[in-house]
Write an enzyme that holds these catalytic residues in place. Sequence first.
Site: not given
Ligand code: COA
Length: 159
Positions: A17, A41, A91, A129
């Site tokens: 990140h 989550k 990634r 993560s």
């Molecule tokens: N390096 C390491 N790990 C990374 C990374 C990086 N550069 N980029 C992403 N990851 C990993 C994260 O650690 C996470 O791992 P985990 O699932 O094992 O915990 C995984 O990839 C998912 O990444 P993350 O960026 O945390 O995405 P998410 O899917 O949890 O969240 C949101 C995405 C929060 C942006 C999205 O759900 C959101 O916008 N929610 C709000 C509601 C909304 O507006 N919805 C409409 C959108 S269509």
Amino acid sequence: MKRVIYPGTFDPVTYGHIDIVKRAVDLFDEVFITVAINPSKKPLFTTKERVEMLRESLKEFKDKVIIDSFDGLLVEHAKLVGAKAIVRGLRQISDFEFEFQMALMNRKLSGDITTIFLMPHERYTYLNSTVIRNLASLKADVSSFVPPNVQEALMKKFK
Ligand code: COA
């Protein structure tokens, strides 16, 4: 002032990140990093803990990085903070489908906010993560994947 928003769960923040944040800081004037309060989550760390870990890990960028949390629609939060773009890390090819869908849905919800994808260094492409939490729960050394303050917080959680 070019302001972007970088959303995620950050449970916990990793060097992957941070690599994305550094790239965003080089490209934009201000980077809002926002911790999602995602009811689907079950995070290990509270929202407050995740925000604090990000603040400590990114203190060298404190003039350009603002860290907060949000609940609800990302595009609404982006508008609230005045961000014109959403930054997401790509990634590997398996990230693409989900990210593509989310980017297009966000564009549908708010046509004036653009999603920008940045690729972290290849040494972080296999990192997420969940892997970090699993390794830490098994007392493995995670020091090459997360900053010292995060490592300490993980050790406390799993002591
Ligand atoms: N390096 C390491 N790990 C990374 C990374 C990086 N550069 N980029 C992403 N990851 C990993 C994260 O650690 C996470 O791992 P985990 O699932 O094992 O915990 C995984 O990839 C998912 O990444 P993350 O960026 O945390 O995405 P998410 O899917 O949890 O969240 C949101 C995405 C929060 C942006 C999205 O759900 C959101 O916008 N929610 C709000 C509601 C909304 O507006 N919805 C409409 C959108 S269509």
